[in-house]
Structures are given as structure tokens and as C-alpha cells.
Design a protein around this motif. Sequence first.
Motif, mmCIF file in Angstrom:
data_model
loop_
_atom_site.group_PDB
_atom_site.id
_atom_site.type_symbol
_atom_site.label_atom_id
_atom_site.label_comp_id
_atom_site.label_asym_id
_atom_site.label_seq_id
_atom_site.Cartn_x
_atom_site.Cartn_y
_atom_site.Cartn_z
ATOM 1 N N GLY A 70 1.002 -1.242 -0.118
ATOM 2 C CA GLY A 70 -0.116 0.002 -0.014
ATOM 3 C C GLY A 70 1.010 1.130 -0.153
ATOM 4 O O GLY A 70 0.566 2.068 -0.723
ATOM 5 N N GLU A 71 1.963 1.161 0.770
ATOM 6 C CA GLU A 71 2.825 2.404 0.901
ATOM 7 C C GLU A 71 3.788 2.399 -0.345
ATOM 8 O O GLU A 71 3.826 3.589 -0.897
ATOM 9 C CB GLU A 71 3.646 2.214 1.940
ATOM 10 N N VAL A 72 3.782 1.353 -1.091
ATOM 11 C CA VAL A 72 4.602 1.524 -2.381
ATOM 12 C C VAL A 72 3.886 2.333 -3.468
ATOM 13 O O VAL A 72 4.357 3.171 -4.172
ATOM 14 C CB VAL A 72 4.732 -0.028 -2.795
ATOM 15 N N PHE A 73 2.458 2.011 -3.543
ATOM 16 C CA PHE A 73 1.562 2.745 -4.543
ATOM 17 C C PHE A 73 1.292 4.160 -4.255
ATOM 18 O O PHE A 73 1.402 4.844 -5.038
ATOM 19 C CB PHE A 73 0.238 1.910 -4.746
ATOM 20 N N PHE A 74 1.303 4.433 -2.827
ATOM 21 C CA PHE A 74 1.361 5.781 -2.380
ATOM 22 C C PHE A 74 2.567 6.373 -2.751
ATOM 23 O O PHE A 74 2.475 7.595 -3.144
ATOM 24 C CB PHE A 74 1.093 5.611 -0.846
ATOM 25 N N SER A 75 3.670 5.782 -2.500
ATOM 26 C CA SER A 75 4.902 6.505 -2.779
ATOM 27 C C SER A 75 5.216 6.773 -4.330
ATOM 28 O O SER A 75 5.672 7.808 -4.808
ATOM 29 C CB SER A 75 6.095 5.656 -2.190
#
Length: 644
Positions: A326-331
Motif C-alpha cells: 500500500g505504501e509502495v503505490f502511495f509513494s
Amino acid sequence: MESQKGQESQKERQVSQMGFAGWRPTYLRRFNNPTMFTAIFSVSSFFLIVPYGVLLVILPTLERVFNLNSKQTGLILMFNDISGVIASVVMTNWYSAKKIRWIGIGNLLIVAGYLCPVWTTLVIEYPAPQTAESHNMSSSHNLLCEGREQEGRDWANRNHNYYFMFLFGFFLQGFGANAPLTAGLTYLDEIFHQKHFAIALSVVAVFSFVGYPFGLALGSEFMGWHVTLSMPEGMTVDSAEFVGAWWLGILIPSVVGFFLAFIVLLYPQQMPAANVVLASKIRHGIATLKEKEEELNQSFVEVTRRMIPDFQRLLRNRALNYLVLGEVFFSLQIGLQAYEPKIYAKLFRLTDTTVGPILGIFHGGGFILGIIMGGLLVKRRDWKPKRLTFIFFTLSLVSIPFLFGALLNCPMDKPPIAVACNYSDCNCTTEFYDPVCDDISGVTYFSPCFAGCNRVVLNTIHDEINPVWGWGNCSCATSGIVHPGECGSTCSETMAISLAITTIQQVIQYAGFVSLNVVFQRIVDESDRTIAQGLRQSARKALGTIPSPLLFGWMIDRYCTIWKTSSVDGSRGNCWVYDTETMIIWLCVVQVGLRLLSSLFYYLCWSNYPADLKENSAKNPLIQTNKREYYSSTCSTSMCAEEE
């Protein structure tokens, strides 16, 4: 026997007291508590993030000075994250035993990385001012309408040779930044109980995010100063040859950050307050003394041997993996922030000196307000980590519609190039962008040549007492006279509405920031928190922040309509003019898609949250500790012996 006890006592003092090596003065004890460390760490984070905000404002200037396109500036940011991945994979386990040492060294590397490109300002070339004499008014037709002579104006091509200094500098900066991001969070978690950890994290985050808008404003301020700090005669801020003091906004906060790094290094490996927190965790079965002693005393060989098994264990934690994705796609999505000043300057015809303060007030304020709200929410509600996971999933989903606020922008008129009033008689080139404005029609022309001008005049339209140099006999301009610089914005109300909507998006999204970081600390057992942060940072950078600048840089360059084209070999340099209306539509579509994917994985994390962790509640006896006990170093173990 007494000698051995003395050596053990000396070792314990070095572990728990402030200072360097054998120098542990008693007057530093007043600063050896969680509150003072949080304050110093926060201020240090502030000054080390300021140059990043400055960088985003000066990117268009760097593209012009060093002859770069958007993909090349994106590569600078990518080198920052490549080194961050290397540090996350190789160094994370080493941080466990010597957190403070690595935090200080990391801060020094950040400073060194920022300073690498700054020294180039001493050796690179800058354009000379263009005066009436240099235009040779007696034969101005040949120098204007038929194309200004470019002798000596290929300085940007020669400056391109120093591009590698930015790559190397940001490689160092990314390598150093990994330690504060991983060891820093874990060190805070060790010295604060859970309820107070959320507040400490909020304070550090607020200072960091305040540094970003402050950097935007500082960079914009210095972009109004000439690069030599002394305005040459015959040059103004609107002159095509003007270059702002891009290096000064990086230099000043970096020097302050350098001295603060040494203050951070004064802190002990194991603060007395951490012993109290540890004792509470031992009493409630969350950690053991043996585990902590092994963590603090493990050797380089032991750290290396444990690395692969530790990563394998974390990869079996399904909820952690969903959270990381989830944080990868947010980044991937927030990578567009690197180009925000450049994009908003194009969307609303803003200058380098105005775009920074505007974004700092709106978007910077959104970051800060969101983080403060999120921190207070976590502190007051004492929700379990699984509930916090649902909170930031919901906030991520609710923020999506507000991303479309960027679609509101000023209608853009492309600078006329091949038009009847200049095409037949003028020999114009797009190698150098010298924008001029026709005040009557509000049209920006690419250069005096493309406006059909053939003489230099004193422009008295704005100020009869203090006229400025302009160009006359312009066959394309309504008034026949144009002045240097692009025409100003004519849609300030639209800009305010657009910024207000996107700022609401920032508030909603970053209200989940503290919850997200608390969950990252709670979703694994006590002994795995540092390595979990390493996994988080390496995945976020390798799959998110590394490709993100290249993705958005490629998208932005794709909508370039006028490139800098060399008159010597025809090679392309930086972009002068963009199709901003089409560009912003596709940028919004990509952002929304990435935010939806991010929200999906946050939901999967919530639905798969583990129930078998030792510490699986944000509301437990650990936070019920007497304040006096918390700031004391007294407990029942030898590690928690009272300071002499």
C-alpha cells in the motif's frame, strides 16, 4: 574485583549518559530525556528537509542552467532512492545496536550530499546581462527579428558536464537518510510508551513537513537574488539572462544541519528512559532482557548471519506485506510532488519567486494540519492497531475525489511560433527562451524575435518615472511594444479554488500518517521493528520512489511542445513550453489509479491483521506509567541501574 566493577560501571555510563567516548559531563544530564531528544531530533529533521523543498523550487532553474530535461532531473531524485534501497538492505540490521551513532552519521551524509552540487556554482558559467549596447541598436533588425547572435550563450551546454555532481550528491543524501528514517523511529519507540510515541512521532513529522514549505518559501526568496548575490548592471529579475541564487537555499540549512548532527551524536546508546520502558515491557511479556542485551551487543558477524532469516520471517507476515505494498503505490503517486512547483508555475503562470510561498502556505499547511489532527486522534482514542489500519484506509479512500482539484487551471495560450507577422521575415530560433509579454493582449511570445520586434526601447507602460528596457516595432504585438518576462496570471480565483481543493486532499490523506507509522511499529514483534522498518524503506524506495520521478518526468516531457534545440548539432535540451491542459488531465488519472491501488492494499492489511503478536493493542498497561518513574533510570535489572 573492584577494577572489574569499575570497568562495568564505566561501560554502563557510556551506554546511558550523554557525551563522546570517556567525556560524559554531568551538565548534559538535563538534556538526556525523551522530550529534549525529540526536540533536537525534530529541529535536525527540519533543517535537513529544508534543502529538499528548495530543490523543488529551483528545478526549472537547474534545468536551464545545466541544460537538463525532466527525465534527467527525475534521475537525480532516483539516485537518492537507489542509495536508500542499498542502505535499507545492507545497513538496517546494523542499526539495532548503535542507533544513535548511525542516526548522526546519516545526518552528516545528508549534509555532504546536499553540499556536493553547491560548490559547482564557483566553477560553472552564467549568462552576461544583455544591454542596449549588446543588442547593437544601429543594426537591431539583424540581431532581433532575424535571430539574436548566440555567441557565448552555449554556457548551459558546458555546464551540463557538472550534472554528475547532483547524481553523486543525492546518492550520498539518500544513503544517509535511511538511518534517521529507520533507526530514528525505533529509537523514539524505545524511549516513549505507546501513547506518547504517537505524539512524539507527530512532533517529528510536523517539524519535517514544516521544513518542506519553509524550503519552498526560502528557495523562492533566494530565486529573487542574483546567483552572484550582486545584480549586474542592466539586468532585472525578468531578464532572460537572470539566474537566481539557487545554491544559497541549500547551503544555509545544510550548515545548520551539520552542527545539529553532532548534537544528536551526543546522545547515549540506551537512554535512561528507555530502561523504564523496557522494564515495563519485560513485566508484561512483550520483550525479554535477553533479547534486548543480544540486540545491543550483537557483533557484525551475528548481524550479517541473522539478516536473511529475519527478512524471511517478515515476508511470512501477510498483513505487513500488504501494508508495505500500500505504501509502495502511495509513494509512486506522491512522487509527483517533486514536480509540483514546476507544474503549478506553468498552470497558473507563476514565477520562481512566487510559486514557493503559495505552495508552502496551501499544501505545506495541509501536510501539517493533517499530521497534527492524526496525532491527536491516536493519542485521545487509544485505538488498537487494527482499528488504526481501518482509519488510514478510509482516509486514503475519502481523499481521492479531491485529487481532481488540479484540473482547475488557467487556460493556456501557446506562444506563437510560425505566424505570418514573424515567420516570413525573421530567422528565429528556439535554442534560448527569452519570453516577452504584450501587455495589451496578454499574449506571451517565445522571444522578441517571435514577436517580430526589431529594436530596443525604454518601456514606460507600467512606470513612466522608472522605465525598463523592452522591445519595439513588434509586428505581432498589439501595442507594438513588449517587455521581458511572461505575462502574469489572469485567473487568481481559479488558482485559489484549485489549491483549496487539493489542500483538503492533503489534510485528509496525511491525517492517517501517524496511524500508519504506529501500525508499522505494532504489526511486528518488538525484536523485529528495526528490520521491519528496513523492509519498509527498501520496498517503498525500490518499487515506489525510484521509478516515480522517471514515470512522471517521462509523462511531463511527453507533453512538451517546444524544446530547446541546439543550433550546432540539433540536439534537444530542456523543455520550454508544455501542453499543460492535456498533461494535467493524464497526471490526475494516474494519481487516482495509484491511490485506488494503495487503498486496496490498506484494506487487505486490515482484513489480514495478525492476532498473535505479543503486543497487539495500543491500549495496554505500558502507557500507565508514573511520569516520575518515566524520567528516572531506576528499575530492577542491571541494565537499568540508577545513574550515579
